[in-house]
Motif scaffolding. Sequence first.
Motif, mmCIF file in Angstrom:
data_model
loop_
_atom_site.group_PDB
_atom_site.id
_atom_site.type_symbol
_atom_site.label_atom_id
_atom_site.label_comp_id
_atom_site.label_asym_id
_atom_site.label_seq_id
_atom_site.Cartn_x
_atom_site.Cartn_y
_atom_site.Cartn_z
ATOM 1 N N ALA A 91 0.838 -1.194 0.000
ATOM 2 C CA ALA A 91 0.000 0.000 0.000
ATOM 3 C C ALA A 91 0.873 1.244 0.000
ATOM 4 O O ALA A 91 1.871 1.319 0.698
ATOM 5 N N GLN A 92 0.476 2.202 -0.787
ATOM 6 C CA GLN A 92 1.202 3.453 -0.834
ATOM 7 C C GLN A 92 0.386 4.514 -0.120
ATOM 8 O O GLN A 92 -0.824 4.523 -0.192
ATOM 9 N N SER A 93 1.098 5.372 0.556
ATOM 10 C CA SER A 93 0.392 6.465 1.200
ATOM 11 C C SER A 93 -0.173 7.385 0.130
ATOM 12 O O SER A 93 0.411 7.532 -0.935
ATOM 13 N N PRO A 94 -1.308 7.983 0.406
ATOM 14 C CA PRO A 94 -1.905 8.862 -0.596
ATOM 15 C C PRO A 94 -0.944 9.995 -0.940
ATOM 16 O O PRO A 94 -0.337 10.594 -0.067
ATOM 17 N N THR A 95 -0.825 10.223 -2.226
ATOM 18 C CA THR A 95 0.086 11.276 -2.646
ATOM 19 C C THR A 95 -0.636 12.606 -2.696
ATOM 20 O O THR A 95 -1.790 12.688 -3.066
ATOM 21 N N LYS A 96 0.075 13.618 -2.288
ATOM 22 C CA LYS A 96 -0.449 14.968 -2.287
ATOM 23 C C LYS A 96 -0.408 15.493 -3.720
ATOM 24 O O LYS A 96 0.579 15.298 -4.421
#
Length: 121
Positions: free
Chosen positions: A63-68
């Motif tokens: 899982a990737q952290s949500p990108t800004k």
Amino acid sequence: MGIVEILTELSKAVCLLIIDSFSNKIYLLFLFRCVIMTLLDECVLLLSQMKGVLIVISDTQNAQSPTKEKKTYTVEEIAEQLDISKKVAYSLVKSGQFSYVRAGKAIRVSKVSFDKWLNGI
């Protein structure tokens, strides 16, 4: 098997594993993994039988952290997008065709302004 029963079984299994941990640690890890996987399968099965419920199962390792969302581009990013040299990109930025700001030595180009220019709006 309901949620309460599953949690009860899980707590029993954890207690048994703690007691058994002194005798065989490898067996403990294997047994604990099997118990957890079985209980997770039961939980997913129970939840999937509920009407109108969306189940999302994710792989937390990948899982990737949500990108800004970016609000600015660097001159290098503009050069990459347009497939031009950095020198030409700097000239284009300084031509005033889209908005940019200077933060010390760094130049940041407004994404909105650049995208509008690029799309000919």
